[in-house]
Design a protein around this motif. Structure first.
Motif, short mmCIF file in Angstrom:
data_model
loop_
_atom_site.label_atom_id
_atom_site.label_comp_id
_atom_site.label_asym_id
_atom_site.label_seq_id
_atom_site.Cartn_x
_atom_site.Cartn_y
_atom_site.Cartn_z
N ASN A 161 -12.73 -50.71 -23.40
CA ASN A 161 -12.83 -50.63 -22.01
C ASN A 161 -13.56 -52.08 -21.49
O ASN A 161 -13.07 -52.53 -20.37
CB ASN A 161 -13.93 -49.52 -21.45
N ALA A 162 -14.38 -52.59 -22.18
CA ALA A 162 -14.77 -53.83 -21.70
C ALA A 162 -13.76 -55.12 -21.92
O ALA A 162 -13.69 -55.78 -21.14
CB ALA A 162 -16.16 -54.24 -22.69
N ARG A 163 -13.05 -54.79 -22.88
CA ARG A 163 -11.81 -55.96 -23.23
C ARG A 163 -10.83 -55.74 -21.72
O ARG A 163 -10.21 -56.72 -21.59
CB ARG A 163 -11.06 -55.72 -24.55
N ALA A 164 -10.73 -54.53 -21.41
CA ALA A 164 -9.89 -54.29 -20.34
C ALA A 164 -10.52 -54.41 -18.90
O ALA A 164 -9.95 -53.73 -17.87
CB ALA A 164 -9.34 -52.99 -20.19
N THR A 165 -11.82 -55.23 -18.78
CA THR A 165 -12.41 -55.20 -17.75
C THR A 165 -12.69 -54.16 -17.05
O THR A 165 -12.59 -53.84 -15.69
CB THR A 165 -11.84 -56.48 -16.52
N GLN A 166 -13.14 -52.86 -17.81
CA GLN A 166 -13.47 -51.63 -17.05
C GLN A 166 -12.53 -50.69 -16.49
O GLN A 166 -12.63 -49.82 -15.94
CB GLN A 166 -14.90 -51.84 -16.12
N ARG A 167 -11.33 -51.22 -17.10
CA ARG A 167 -9.89 -50.46 -16.33
C ARG A 167 -9.57 -49.51 -17.32
O ARG A 167 -8.63 -48.64 -16.78
CB ARG A 167 -9.10 -51.40 -15.68
N LEU A 168 -9.95 -49.50 -18.53
CA LEU A 168 -9.22 -48.51 -19.44
C LEU A 168 -9.62 -47.26 -19.28
O LEU A 168 -8.59 -46.43 -19.55
CB LEU A 168 -9.59 -48.97 -21.00
N LYS A 169 -11.01 -46.78 -19.02
CA LYS A 169 -11.46 -45.52 -18.88
C LYS A 169 -10.69 -44.73 -17.75
O LYS A 169 -10.35 -43.62 -17.85
CB LYS A 169 -12.90 -45.40 -18.86
N PRO A 170 -10.53 -45.28 -16.55
CA PRO A 170 -9.74 -44.69 -15.53
C PRO A 170 -8.48 -44.46 -15.96
O PRO A 170 -7.94 -43.51 -15.68
CB PRO A 170 -9.77 -45.70 -14.46
N LEU A 171 -7.76 -45.55 -16.64
CA LEU A 171 -6.21 -45.34 -17.06
C LEU A 171 -6.19 -44.01 -18.13
O LEU A 171 -5.33 -43.42 -18.15
CB LEU A 171 -5.77 -46.55 -17.67
N ILE A 172 -7.04 -43.92 -19.24
CA ILE A 172 -7.15 -43.10 -19.90
C ILE A 172 -7.22 -41.51 -19.08
O ILE A 172 -6.43 -40.68 -19.51
CB ILE A 172 -8.27 -42.90 -20.95
N GLY A 198 -3.41 -50.47 -27.39
CA GLY A 198 -2.43 -50.65 -26.29
C GLY A 198 -2.91 -51.51 -25.25
O GLY A 198 -1.94 -52.46 -24.75
N ILE A 199 -4.00 -51.52 -25.02
CA ILE A 199 -4.56 -52.35 -23.48
C ILE A 199 -4.65 -53.70 -24.00
O ILE A 199 -4.54 -54.56 -23.05
CB ILE A 199 -5.73 -51.62 -23.10
N ASP A 200 -4.74 -53.93 -25.43
CA ASP A 200 -4.90 -55.49 -25.68
C ASP A 200 -3.75 -56.21 -25.32
O ASP A 200 -3.70 -57.70 -25.18
CB ASP A 200 -5.29 -55.57 -27.23
#
Length: 293
Positions: A161-172, A198-200
């Protein structure tokens, strides 16, 4: 009219747990832990699973409660088989909550509380005496104990989530809503673990909604990689898709491929300025929590 970016922001908000749900979940967690302490003396508990990783969506149903026992507290101190241990947990829960029927599962015991609809999957775990922080949990299908560490799962999710600038958890959470509407063809934890990777490779175009692009990217990534072996994030237990039948994986791949095509169409409509058309497609994919207009 809402832009796609505005609609996604509202949709993500609609998936979040409400304050009352969160308070009730924590209250019931304390009740279950105290009940188990009176019978089997767990040393501590960890709220694990999607609730512990902050990827749960509303309405809240089952919460994973990881109970840590020392070997001496496993009943009488003797070696205990996985199914026998789970049966002890089941018996203790039913004694503490009269009128409730607990359900034996592969690695946990489920108990649901009326009124709230919130249930708990109680996962008993024995800490490895030689390796603190490593736990053995029962696996009835295997007839054995397997290793796990839910704290490592939380760390892996937080790092992605940090690598995705906090956007991964909402996407999950959005992916989980889609999966739910499809009848859950993809196991929830498998979907999460694939998303961590995948987010990487996600590179958004600043002209389009980042969340919409993220959804489209993850649908495509997962459809192409779901048939692979996905290691358990802590590097301890069996692969996440271990025990998932080939038929189920193929069905999941088919549904993800269909979602990939629809998401690409929605992005193209957004690209040419047709926000109504794009939002209508996303609402078809993500359900009525996605705003209509």
């Amino acid at each position: 009219m809402l832009t796609v970016a505005q609609a996604f922001e509202q949709f993500m908000h609609n998936l979040e747990l409400q304050a009352g749900e969160d308070r009730e979940a924590k209250r019931q967690e304390r009740n279950v832990f105290e009940a188990m302490r009176r019978h089997l003396r767990p040393r501590e508990s960890i709220l694990s699973g999607s609730y512990g990783r902050n990827t749960a969506i509303r309405p809240l149903h089952d919460i994973d409660l990881f109970l840590i026992f020392t070997a001496a507290a496993s009943g009488t101190g003797e070696a205990v088989g996985p199914e026998a241990f789970l049966k002890r947990v089941k018996q203790a829960l039913e004694q503490e909550f009269p009128g409730k029927q607990a359900k034996l599962q592969n690695r946990s015991v489920n108990i649901e509380f009326s009124g709230t609809g919130i249930g708990f999957d109680v996962v008993p775990a024995l800490e490895d005496p030689r390796r603190p922080g490593i736990y053995w949990i029962p696996d009835v299908r295997k007839g054995d104990w397997i290793q796990s560490d839910p704290r490592k799962h939380i760390e892996a999710c937080d790092a992605a989530n940090a690598r995705a600038t906090q956007r991964l958890k909402p996407l999950i959470k959005a992916l989980k809503r889609w999966n739910q509407l499809q009848g859950k063809p993809v196991p929830s934890f498998l979907m999460e673990v694939m998303a961590y990777k995948g987010i990487d490779s996600f590179q958004p175009d600043g002209r389009l909604s980042v969340y919409a692009q993220g959804m489209a990217h993850l649908f495509q990534f997962m459809s192409g990689r779901i048939m692979e072996q996905w290691p358990e994030p802590a590097g301890l237990g069996p692969p996440v898709n271990s025990g998932v039948g080939q038929t189920n994986l193929l069905q999941g791949q088919q549904r993800l491929s269909g979602a990939t095509r629809r998401a690409a169409q929605a992005l193209e409509l957004e690209r040419v300025g047709d926000m109504a058309g794009a939002n209508a497609l996303w609402r078809e994919l993500l359900g009525t929590d996605y705003p209509e207009r």
